[in-house]
Write a protein that holds these residues in place. Structure first.
Motif, short mmCIF file in Angstrom:
data_model
loop_
_atom_site.label_atom_id
_atom_site.label_comp_id
_atom_site.label_asym_id
_atom_site.label_seq_id
_atom_site.Cartn_x
_atom_site.Cartn_y
_atom_site.Cartn_z
N LEU A 189 0.96 -1.26 0.07
CA LEU A 189 -0.05 -0.18 -0.18
C LEU A 189 0.85 1.06 -0.01
O LEU A 189 0.71 2.19 -0.74
N ARG A 190 2.07 1.23 0.71
CA ARG A 190 2.83 2.34 1.17
C ARG A 190 3.50 2.57 -0.54
O ARG A 190 3.82 3.87 -0.88
N THR A 191 4.33 1.47 -1.12
CA THR A 191 4.93 1.53 -2.24
C THR A 191 4.25 1.83 -3.49
O THR A 191 4.80 2.76 -4.37
N HIS A 192 3.19 1.07 -3.42
CA HIS A 192 2.30 1.40 -4.73
C HIS A 192 1.24 2.17 -4.46
O HIS A 192 0.09 1.91 -4.99
N TRP A 193 1.18 3.23 -3.78
CA TRP A 193 -0.03 3.89 -3.20
C TRP A 193 -0.94 4.64 -4.29
O TRP A 193 -2.08 4.50 -4.14
N THR A 218 -1.48 3.45 -7.49
CA THR A 218 -2.33 2.39 -8.05
C THR A 218 -3.25 1.76 -6.97
O THR A 218 -4.52 1.44 -7.39
N VAL A 219 -2.80 1.30 -5.83
CA VAL A 219 -3.28 0.75 -5.06
C VAL A 219 -4.76 1.68 -4.44
O VAL A 219 -5.82 1.20 -4.53
N LEU A 220 -4.33 3.09 -4.09
CA LEU A 220 -5.57 3.79 -3.62
C LEU A 220 -6.34 4.17 -4.69
O LEU A 220 -7.68 4.34 -4.65
N SER A 221 -6.07 4.07 -5.95
CA SER A 221 -7.01 4.38 -7.03
C SER A 221 -7.92 3.40 -7.40
O SER A 221 -9.15 3.57 -7.43
N VAL A 222 -7.34 1.92 -7.13
CA VAL A 222 -8.35 0.97 -7.22
C VAL A 222 -9.35 0.98 -5.92
O VAL A 222 -10.67 1.01 -6.21
N SER A 223 -8.85 0.80 -4.80
CA SER A 223 -9.72 0.83 -3.69
C SER A 223 -10.53 2.09 -3.29
O SER A 223 -11.63 1.76 -2.92
N LEU A 224 -10.12 3.06 -3.95
CA LEU A 224 -11.01 4.37 -3.69
C LEU A 224 -12.30 4.37 -4.36
O LEU A 224 -13.41 4.87 -4.18
N VAL A 225 -12.09 4.09 -5.74
CA VAL A 225 -12.86 3.99 -6.77
C VAL A 225 -13.86 2.85 -6.43
O VAL A 225 -15.32 3.41 -6.37
N VAL A 226 -13.64 1.87 -5.97
CA VAL A 226 -14.22 0.65 -5.64
C VAL A 226 -15.17 1.13 -4.37
O VAL A 226 -16.52 1.00 -4.46
N PHE A 242 -10.62 -3.30 13.76
CA PHE A 242 -10.01 -2.28 14.65
C PHE A 242 -9.71 -0.99 14.03
O PHE A 242 -10.32 0.13 14.20
N ILE A 243 -9.16 -1.12 12.62
CA ILE A 243 -9.24 0.04 11.63
C ILE A 243 -10.60 0.62 11.50
O ILE A 243 -10.89 1.94 11.41
N THR A 288 -11.28 2.01 1.73
CA THR A 288 -9.87 2.26 0.84
C THR A 288 -8.64 1.77 1.69
O THR A 288 -7.60 1.53 0.80
N ILE A 289 -8.60 1.85 2.98
CA ILE A 289 -7.45 1.40 3.64
C ILE A 289 -7.44 -0.11 3.84
O ILE A 289 -6.46 -0.99 3.68
N THR A 290 -8.60 -0.88 3.98
CA THR A 290 -8.85 -2.11 4.48
C THR A 290 -8.58 -3.10 3.28
O THR A 290 -8.41 -4.23 3.08
N TYR A 291 -9.25 -2.68 1.81
CA TYR A 291 -9.21 -3.32 0.98
C TYR A 291 -7.90 -4.12 0.49
O TYR A 291 -7.70 -5.28 0.42
N PRO A 292 -6.69 -3.06 0.37
CA PRO A 292 -5.47 -3.50 0.13
C PRO A 292 -4.95 -4.46 1.16
O PRO A 292 -4.22 -5.40 0.72
#
Length: 411
Positions: free
Chosen positions: A109-113, A115-123, A313-314, A362-366
């Motif tokens: 999540l931190r390295t490819h944020w 791409t990862v956040l683009s996917v999880s946020l849109v979904v 928890f998150i 957005t945080i928990t999907y990845p």
């Protein structure tokens, strides 16, 4: 092996035709690479009995600097053991511990944020908007249950209530199903590339994942259907009896069926990475997952349970502040809640809690997808020596910390 996320072609995995404990053979990663050893090597070791002092009569010469004996700080970390495993990406290429699996998921999540956040946020945004509309317009009033009813009548009312709730939640379940398919497919590709240290863009991940969506849909639908069937078989005898004894039998059957469902969920938990990364079919992916999990069920269950607790928890940390703000913003719902009535929340409550849910997802999907894929990679490293193939794909030696593109001094 090719160097794409499809690490094995269908049916070619080593464990499909041999004992799972026998690691697969692979050629050395650097067969064609020039030697990196210096021409000036230390003299061969001359061992003597422990009572003879070094350099004494008949004893060996003093040790050459930099090649200390075990415990003297020379060599690789003061011992003659194997050098550290290569780490071209987010994990070292060796069997992983629990902390390394969780850290690898977060590191992806931190390295490819982007791409990862683009996917999880849109979904997350699309699924949450759809869910808000469903809650606002489609969910009916809950069915009342008589607290003074007998056991058989209470069982019937509970069954009716569950049926009504399931019918009301069906649109939300479909939304969650579609969201899971898209996020799992694309994030699996991203995480598989991050293991070997390769960048991946969203178009690349989509191009890689798109041909597998139909089969992933079948897998995602089949596993819950198996669970529902198991639970139905467990409670059916008690429902057919229809008396107080039948109610007790249905409860016992339900508990037993729930245990079977948990066992099956863990056993099939690695099916989606197998389907995406090995190009397996639906049934073959289920078999593949069962084979990888065999003998390590409790370990995988523990890691997944820990991941579930972390995600919960998150979710609570994010959801509680948004829920409080939503209650304060929606006075009508708050008044009904304080009066002890069933609250009727309006748009302010749904929108604010929806924003909190988007942030949470957005945080928990990845993280959830990362743990599943890295568990799959870890099991294949333990059973099939996948680390050798991953090292070749990354362009490093499996027992070296050298990174792709770097060279030893003087080479």
């Amino acid at each position: 092996m090719n160097d794409t996320p499809g690490w094995a072609s269908p049916g070619s995995a080593p464990s499909d035709g041999q004992d799972a404990t026998v690691p697969g053979q692979a050629a050395p990663a650097d067969d064609a690479a020039p030697s990196k050893w210096s021409a000036a090597q230390p003299p061969p070791g001359q061992w003597s009995p422990p009572s003879t002092p070094a350099g004494g009569p008949g004893g060996p010469p003093p040790p050459t600097p930099g090649w200390g004996a075990p415990g003297q700080g020379g060599g690789w970390g003061g011992n003659w053991g194997k050098p550290p495993a290569a780490k071209p990406g987010v994990i070292p290429l060796r069997p992983l511990g629990v902390g390394e699996i969780l850290d690898g998921a977060v590191s992806t999540l931190r390295t490819h944020w982007r791409t990862v956040l683009s996917v999880s946020l849109v979904v997350a945004v699309i699924s949450q908007i759809s869910d808000i509309l469903v809650q606002r317009y489609l969910i009916p009033e809950p069915i009342a249950v008589d607290a003074n009813a007998g056991a058989a009548e209470a069982l019937r009312q509970t069954a009716d209530s569950l049926q009504g709730s399931l019918a009301a939640e069906l649109p939300s379940l479909l939304i969650m199903l579609i969201s899971t398919i898209f996020s799992t497919a694309i994030l699996t590709v991203v995480i598989s590339r991050s293991v070997v240290g390769r960048p991946v863009t969203l178009p690349d991940a989509w191009h890689e994942a798109r041909p597998r969506l139909a089969q992933l849909l079948g897998l995602t639908v089949l596993v819950p259907l198996i669970s529902v069937l198991v639970i139905a078989v467990g409670i059916l005898p008690g429902v057919l009896v229809g008396s107080d004894a039948g109610a007790a039998l249905a409860v016992l059957g339900g508990f037993a069926a729930f245990g079977v469902v948990v066992w099956l969920m863990v056993r099939f938990s690695l099916a989606s990475p197998a389907l995406m990364l090995e190009r397996q079919g639906v049934v073959a992916s289920l078999r593949r997952s069962a084979k990888l999990v065999n003998g390590t069920w409790w370990r995988i269950f523990g890691i997944q349970a820990l991941t579930f607790v972390l995600i919960m928890f998150i979710s609570l940390v994010v959801a509680i502040p948004f829920s409080v703000i939503a209650l304060l913003a929606d006075s009508s719902g708050l008044d009904g809640l304080l009066a002890g009535d069933t609250p009727s929340f309006g748009w302010p409550f749904l929108i604010i809690t929806g924003i909190g849910a988007v942030i949470t997802n957005t945080i928990t999907y990845p993280i959830a997808a990362g743990v599943t894929v890295l568990l799959y990679v870890d099991q294949r490293i333990r059973r099939e020596a996948l680390d050798l193939e991953l090292a070749r794909a990354a362009g490093v030696s499996a027992d070296s910390t050298e990174q792709p593109g770097r060279h030893a001094p003087g080479n």
